[in-house]
Design a protein around this motif. Structure first.
Motif, PDB file in Angstrom:
ATOM      1  N   GLY A  51       5.654 -53.881 109.585  1.00 42.32           N
ATOM      2  CA  GLY A  51       5.174 -52.587 109.102  1.00 42.32           C
ATOM      3  C   GLY A  51       3.812 -52.213 109.639  1.00 42.32           C
ATOM      4  N   ARG A  52       2.917 -53.185 109.772  1.00 45.17           N
ATOM      5  CA  ARG A  52       1.576 -52.872 110.292  1.00 45.17           C
ATOM      6  C   ARG A  52       1.630 -52.506 111.772  1.00 45.17           C
ATOM      7  NH1 ARG A  52      -2.795 -56.778 107.157  1.00 45.17           N
ATOM      8  NH2 ARG A  52      -1.650 -56.866 105.196  1.00 45.17           N
ATOM      9  N   LEU A  53       2.478 -53.209 112.527  1.00 41.17           N
ATOM     10  CA  LEU A  53       2.640 -52.834 113.932  1.00 41.17           C
ATOM     11  C   LEU A  53       3.265 -51.450 114.051  1.00 41.17           C
ATOM     12  CD1 LEU A  53       3.782 -56.011 115.911  1.00 41.17           C
ATOM     13  CD2 LEU A  53       1.641 -54.750 116.102  1.00 41.17           C
ATOM     14  N   LEU A  54       4.179 -51.137 113.145  1.00 39.65           N
ATOM     15  CA  LEU A  54       4.778 -49.809 113.152  1.00 39.65           C
ATOM     16  C   LEU A  54       3.702 -48.746 112.935  1.00 39.65           C
ATOM     17  CD1 LEU A  54       7.427 -48.187 113.259  1.00 39.65           C
ATOM     18  CD2 LEU A  54       7.579 -48.447 110.775  1.00 39.65           C
ATOM     19  N   ALA A  55       2.824 -48.977 111.967  1.00 39.07           N
ATOM     20  CA  ALA A  55       1.727 -48.034 111.721  1.00 39.07           C
ATOM     21  C   ALA A  55       0.836 -47.891 112.950  1.00 39.07           C
ATOM     22  CB  ALA A  55       0.900 -48.505 110.525  1.00 39.07           C
ATOM     23  N   LYS A  56       0.534 -49.008 113.577  1.00 38.31           N
ATOM     24  CA  LYS A  56      -0.336 -48.993 114.757  1.00 38.31           C
ATOM     25  C   LYS A  56       0.258 -48.148 115.878  1.00 38.31           C
ATOM     26  CE  LYS A  56      -2.109 -52.128 118.346  1.00 38.31           C
ATOM     27  NZ  LYS A  56      -2.181 -53.552 118.784  1.00 38.31           N
ATOM     28  N   HIS A  57       1.547 -48.348 116.149  1.00 35.97           N
ATOM     29  CA  HIS A  57       2.157 -47.651 117.282  1.00 35.97           C
ATOM     30  C   HIS A  57       2.440 -46.185 116.964  1.00 35.97           C
ATOM     31  CE1 HIS A  57       2.508 -51.033 120.028  1.00 35.97           C
ATOM     32  NE2 HIS A  57       2.834 -51.787 118.995  1.00 35.97           N
ATOM     33  N   LEU A  58       2.790 -45.876 115.730  1.00 35.36           N
ATOM     34  CA  LEU A  58       3.005 -44.472 115.384  1.00 35.36           C
ATOM     35  C   LEU A  58       1.689 -43.702 115.395  1.00 35.36           C
ATOM     36  CD1 LEU A  58       5.710 -44.672 112.561  1.00 35.36           C
ATOM     37  CD2 LEU A  58       6.013 -44.311 115.017  1.00 35.36           C
ATOM     38  N   ARG A  59       0.618 -44.343 114.954  1.00 27.72           N
ATOM     39  CA  ARG A  59      -0.685 -43.678 115.026  1.00 27.72           C
ATOM     40  C   ARG A  59      -1.071 -43.432 116.484  1.00 27.72           C
ATOM     41  NH1 ARG A  59      -3.995 -47.229 112.752  1.00 27.72           N
ATOM     42  NH2 ARG A  59      -4.403 -46.295 110.723  1.00 27.72           N
ATOM     43  N   LYS A  60      -0.799 -44.423 117.333  1.00 28.46           N
ATOM     44  CA  LYS A  60      -1.122 -44.275 118.755  1.00 28.46           C
ATOM     45  C   LYS A  60      -0.355 -43.107 119.380  1.00 28.46           C
ATOM     46  CE  LYS A  60      -1.477 -48.132 120.951  1.00 28.46           C
ATOM     47  NZ  LYS A  60      -1.132 -49.392 121.671  1.00 28.46           N
ATOM     48  N   LEU A  61       0.850 -42.859 118.861  1.00 29.52           N
ATOM     49  CA  LEU A  61       1.663 -41.745 119.358  1.00 29.52           C
ATOM     50  C   LEU A  61       1.243 -40.399 118.771  1.00 29.52           C
ATOM     51  CD1 LEU A  61       5.179 -43.453 119.225  1.00 29.52           C
ATOM     52  CD2 LEU A  61       3.942 -42.785 121.291  1.00 29.52           C
ATOM     53  N   GLY A  62       0.255 -40.415 117.885  1.00 34.57           N
ATOM     54  CA  GLY A  62      -0.260 -39.168 117.328  1.00 34.57           C
ATOM     55  C   GLY A  62       0.431 -38.699 116.070  1.00 34.57           C
ATOM     56  N   TRP A  63       1.204 -39.570 115.419  1.00 33.99           N
ATOM     57  CA  TRP A  63       1.963 -39.141 114.245  1.00 33.99           C
ATOM     58  C   TRP A  63       1.072 -38.872 113.040  1.00 33.99           C
ATOM     59  CZ3 TRP A  63       7.576 -41.055 113.356  1.00 33.99           C
ATOM     60  CH2 TRP A  63       8.314 -40.902 114.538  1.00 33.99           C
ATOM     61  N   TRP A  64      -0.145 -39.379 113.060  1.00 32.60           N
ATOM     62  CA  TRP A  64      -1.065 -39.134 111.952  1.00 32.60           C
ATOM     63  C   TRP A  64      -2.244 -38.254 112.381  1.00 32.60           C
ATOM     64  CZ3 TRP A  64       2.555 -42.562 110.640  1.00 32.60           C
ATOM     65  CH2 TRP A  64       2.874 -42.695 109.288  1.00 32.60           C
ATOM     66  N   ASP A  65      -2.140 -37.627 113.556  1.00 37.05           N
ATOM     67  CA  ASP A  65      -3.202 -36.697 113.957  1.00 37.05           C
ATOM     68  C   ASP A  65      -3.275 -35.525 112.978  1.00 37.05           C
ATOM     69  OD1 ASP A  65      -3.660 -38.334 116.072  1.00 37.05           O
ATOM     70  OD2 ASP A  65      -2.847 -37.000 117.610  1.00 37.05           O
ATOM     71  N   ALA A 120      13.785 -50.293 123.932  1.00 42.52           N
ATOM     72  CA  ALA A 120      14.101 -51.510 123.182  1.00 42.52           C
ATOM     73  C   ALA A 120      12.981 -51.822 122.195  1.00 42.52           C
ATOM     74  CB  ALA A 120      14.307 -52.680 124.138  1.00 42.52           C
ATOM     75  N   LEU A 121      13.351 -52.364 121.052  1.00 37.19           N
ATOM     76  CA  LEU A 121      12.371 -52.687 120.012  1.00 37.19           C
ATOM     77  C   LEU A 121      11.288 -53.652 120.499  1.00 37.19           C
ATOM     78  CD1 LEU A 121      11.556 -52.407 116.997  1.00 37.19           C
ATOM     79  CD2 LEU A 121      13.036 -54.361 116.524  1.00 37.19           C
ATOM     80  N   PRO A 122      11.621 -54.735 121.234  1.00 36.80           N
ATOM     81  CA  PRO A 122      10.557 -55.635 121.692  1.00 36.80           C
ATOM     82  C   PRO A 122       9.532 -54.936 122.582  1.00 36.80           C
ATOM     83  CG  PRO A 122      12.697 -56.708 121.892  1.00 36.80           C
ATOM     84  CD  PRO A 122      12.961 -55.263 121.574  1.00 36.80           C
ATOM     85  N   GLN A 123       9.979 -53.976 123.389  1.00 33.89           N
ATOM     86  CA  GLN A 123       9.042 -53.227 124.223  1.00 33.89           C
ATOM     87  C   GLN A 123       8.164 -52.323 123.371  1.00 33.89           C
ATOM     88  OE1 GLN A 123      11.992 -51.429 126.835  1.00 33.89           O
ATOM     89  NE2 GLN A 123      11.307 -52.703 128.544  1.00 33.89           N
ATOM     90  N   PHE A 124       8.749 -51.696 122.375  1.00 33.34           N
ATOM     91  CA  PHE A 124       7.987 -50.801 121.502  1.00 33.34           C
ATOM     92  C   PHE A 124       6.858 -51.551 120.808  1.00 33.34           C
ATOM     93  CE2 PHE A 124       7.439 -48.631 117.351  1.00 33.34           C
ATOM     94  CZ  PHE A 124       7.071 -47.372 117.807  1.00 33.34           C
ATOM     95  N   PHE A 125       7.138 -52.790 120.384  1.00 34.04           N
ATOM     96  CA  PHE A 125       6.142 -53.590 119.680  1.00 34.04           C
ATOM     97  C   PHE A 125       5.322 -54.489 120.609  1.00 34.04           C
ATOM     98  CE2 PHE A 125       8.476 -53.507 115.344  1.00 34.04           C
ATOM     99  CZ  PHE A 125       7.687 -52.443 114.934  1.00 34.04           C
ATOM    100  N   ASN A 126       5.613 -54.468 121.910  1.00 31.01           N
ATOM    101  CA  ASN A 126       4.904 -55.329 122.868  1.00 31.01           C
ATOM    102  C   ASN A 126       4.944 -56.799 122.442  1.00 31.01           C
ATOM    103  OD1 ASN A 126       4.113 -53.130 124.519  1.00 31.01           O
ATOM    104  ND2 ASN A 126       2.401 -52.701 123.146  1.00 31.01           N
ATOM    105  N   MET A 127       6.131 -57.275 122.099  1.00 30.77           N
ATOM    106  CA  MET A 127       6.278 -58.645 121.623  1.00 30.77           C
ATOM    107  C   MET A 127       6.194 -59.630 122.783  1.00 30.77           C
ATOM    108  SD  MET A 127       9.325 -57.977 118.841  1.00 30.77           S
ATOM    109  CE  MET A 127       9.222 -59.588 118.063  1.00 30.77           C
ATOM    110  N   LYS A 128       5.618 -60.790 122.520  1.00 30.64           N
ATOM    111  CA  LYS A 128       5.473 -61.817 123.548  1.00 30.64           C
ATOM    112  C   LYS A 128       6.806 -62.548 123.732  1.00 30.64           C
ATOM    113  CE  LYS A 128       0.590 -62.620 122.472  1.00 30.64           C
ATOM    114  NZ  LYS A 128      -0.410 -63.627 122.015  1.00 30.64           N
ATOM    115  N   PRO A 129       7.386 -62.502 124.928  1.00 33.64           N
ATOM    116  CA  PRO A 129       8.735 -63.051 125.103  1.00 33.64           C
ATOM    117  C   PRO A 129       8.817 -64.567 125.033  1.00 33.64           C
ATOM    118  CG  PRO A 129       7.839 -62.330 127.211  1.00 33.64           C
ATOM    119  CD  PRO A 129       6.868 -61.877 126.161  1.00 33.64           C
ATOM    120  N   ASP A 130       7.697 -65.274 125.235  1.00 28.78           N
ATOM    121  CA  ASP A 130       7.760 -66.733 125.282  1.00 28.78           C
ATOM    122  C   ASP A 130       7.440 -67.387 123.938  1.00 28.78           C
ATOM    123  OD1 ASP A 130       5.149 -65.910 125.312  1.00 28.78           O
ATOM    124  OD2 ASP A 130       4.474 -67.334 126.830  1.00 28.78           O
ATOM    125  N   THR A 131       7.252 -66.601 122.891  1.00 31.10           N
ATOM    126  CA  THR A 131       7.028 -67.180 121.567  1.00 31.10           C
ATOM    127  C   THR A 131       8.318 -67.833 121.083  1.00 31.10           C
ATOM    128  OG1 THR A 131       5.458 -65.412 121.064  1.00 31.10           O
ATOM    129  CG2 THR A 131       6.285 -66.699 119.208  1.00 31.10           C
TER     130      THR A 131
END
Length: 504
Positions: A190-204, A400-411
């Motif tokens: 949820g926090r990553l979702l907030a971070k990325h939606l804010r970056k996209l201007g959803w809370w401007d 893809a969801l992993p790209q949206f969240f910039n998840m580390k593939p080697d974790t």
């Protein structure tokens, strides 16, 4: 998957079967212990095993039982194991080796496999995960299409409590990452979702009216709020869910997080809101639960559906001029519910309003069933859904969801099957254990001294399809365009006593 005819017959036996008859044909087969099985040494002379079926009690074995399990190496035959261990006591309640051999290979136990060779895929590698998947799918009951109303009935009537639902029935990505996770850089879903939606201007432009459809147990809303400032979460937050027992948890966590939260029990395919009234809609891992229809090539070619649902789907296909390809099968699944939902989003969102839709799905072909306990979900055909969104007028972005969240593939994270087994051990031992995505360090900290008593658990790269298939989860971002601004009128001026304006 290949295997001996008698071995595959064992898999297909009735799941209520109490024991396996150790016939000569069965005794001639080789025995494999399930390689991914977690074993918990509860005491010096007692080990615990978790059957695949949760309703069965834990299997408890002594040292002789542990030796029997270890002897199932793919070389020993059932006959040789029966000869060596058959009459010997292998469990604390007097279970003999014969008793174990008669039960452990049954689908509901799935502690071992009897056959001429291990289950394989085309390339020849042993695929135990496919074997277990086949067994689990057998539990869903009816192999045929259950009907258009099956999913709404399941979520409205069959779910009577929120307890353990997302741990055992339908674990979601957001549920696995509801707590801070090393795999997400110490953040939550949820926090990553907030971070990325804010970056996209959803809370401007501060949203006044937010809808979350199918909000699970409220963790996404809780963590979304934690990623926003108090000023950013001043608007109304409405939970809309078809499953009544979930709404109480959603409302509680939403209000605790600081949202001005309300809850409505309703079907997301028919949103109970006024046109152009909503700023943001969040639909997380819910689309696969919406109405599917099973269409036929004959219906498409004739333009006439066999049922009202089929006719509605055909009308959408016709209106959208949706291409179904040159190789349309005689029967195929169509995501009617998700298209209804996107149409409802177009109706209720304000100009400039936005929606985020997250779910597993495909981009080519037709939706396949995904068998889960008690119900069957269906992949989202995203090419169709994106076509519908553009037809309605949305601007859309997709990935893809992993790209949206910039998840580390080697974790590397704990196998979810192992997590389910460990949870059962902990419960039987009077301890708590949450189902989530654990790195090795996180698991060791969660278990303490118990960690060193476990064997057989393993870890996957987080992007490994064998873990949770994260690459199958997609993000669809929708924005309803604002009307184009009217051209400015030219200034009015006077010429010889006349006033000239912007007449055209």
């Amino acid at each position: 998957m290949r295997g001996s005819a008698s071995g595959m017959a064992c898999i297909k036996r009735s799941l209520v079967q109490e024991s396996l008859q150790l016939t000569e044909a069965v005794q001639a087969q080789r025995a494999w212990r399930m390689p991914d099985m977690v074993v918990y040494q509860h005491s010096h002379e007692e080990w615990w095993l978790a059957p695949l079926e949760d309703t069965l009690p834990l299997v408890k074995i002594n040292r002789i039982g542990a030796n029997l399990l270890a002897a199932m190496d793919g070389k020993a035959t059932v006959k040789s194991l029966l000869s060596s261990f058959g009459p010997r006591v292998c469990g604390p309640s007097g279970e003999t080796g014969r008793w174990c051999l008669e039960r452990w290979s049954l689908p509901k136990y799935s502690l071992c496999f009897f056959g001429a060779e291990p289950p394989k895929k085309d390339r020849g590698d042993a695929r135990w995960d496919l074997l277990l998947q086949q067994i689990r799918e057998g539990w869903s009951g009816n192999p045929e299409f259950e009907g258009e109303h099956h999913l709404s009935q399941f979520h409205t009537h069959d779910i009577t409590t929120d307890e353990d639902h997302f741990d055992t029935i339908e674990t979601t990505v957001s549920h696995l990452f509801r707590e801070p996770s090393e795999a997400m850089g110490g953040q939550t879903y949820g926090r990553l979702l907030a971070k990325h939606l804010r970056k996209l201007g959803w809370w401007d432009r501060k949203p006044r009216f937010i809808i979350e459809v199918g909000g699970g147990l409220g963790y996404v809303a809780r963590e979304l709020a934690a990623g926003l400032s108090p000023q950013e979460r001043e608007g109304r937050y409405i939970f809309l869910d078809i499953t009544g027992p979930f709404l109480k948890a959603q409302l509680s966590r939403g209000r605790e997080a600081g949202w001005a939260a309300e809850a409505i029990q309703a079907n997301g395919e028919w949103l109970p809101f006024k046109p152009a009234s909503v700023d943001i809609v969040i639909d997380n891992e819910n689309l696969a639960d919406m109405t599917p229809v099973k269409l036929t090539k004959r219906e498409i070619e004739s333009g006439t559906g066999d049922t009202p649902h089929h006719q509605e789907a055909i009308e959408w296909i016709r209106r959208m001029k949706l291409s179904l390809g040159n190789e349309m099968p005689d029967e195929f699944m169509f995501n009617l519910g998700p298209i209804r939902f996107v149409a409802e989003l177009w109706r209720v969102l304000k100009p400039g309003g936005r929606a985020i839709l997250v779910e597993f799905g495909i981009e080519e072909g037709f939706a396949a069933p995904v068998k889960l306990p008690g119900h069957t979900e269906y992949e989202v055909q995203y090419s169709h859904l994106r076509h519908a969104a553009r037809f309605l007028g949305f601007h859309e972005k997709y990935g893809a969801l992993p790209q949206f969240f910039n998840m580390k593939p080697d974790t590397r994270v704990l196998c979810t099957g192992a997590a389910y087994a460990i949870r059962r051990f902990c419960r039987a031992d009077g301890k708590s254990f949450a189902i989530r995505a654990y790195t090795e360090g996180e698991l060791n900290r969660a278990l303490g001294d118990m960690a060193e008593k476990l064997t057989g658990h393993h870890y996957h790269d987080i992007m490994d399809p064998a873990w949770f298939g994260l690459w199958d989860f997609k993000v669809l971002l929708l924005e309803k365009p604002t009307p184009a601004p009217k051209p400015a009128s030219p200034p009015i001026r006077e010429v010889k006593g006349f006033r000239w304006g912007g007449m055209r």
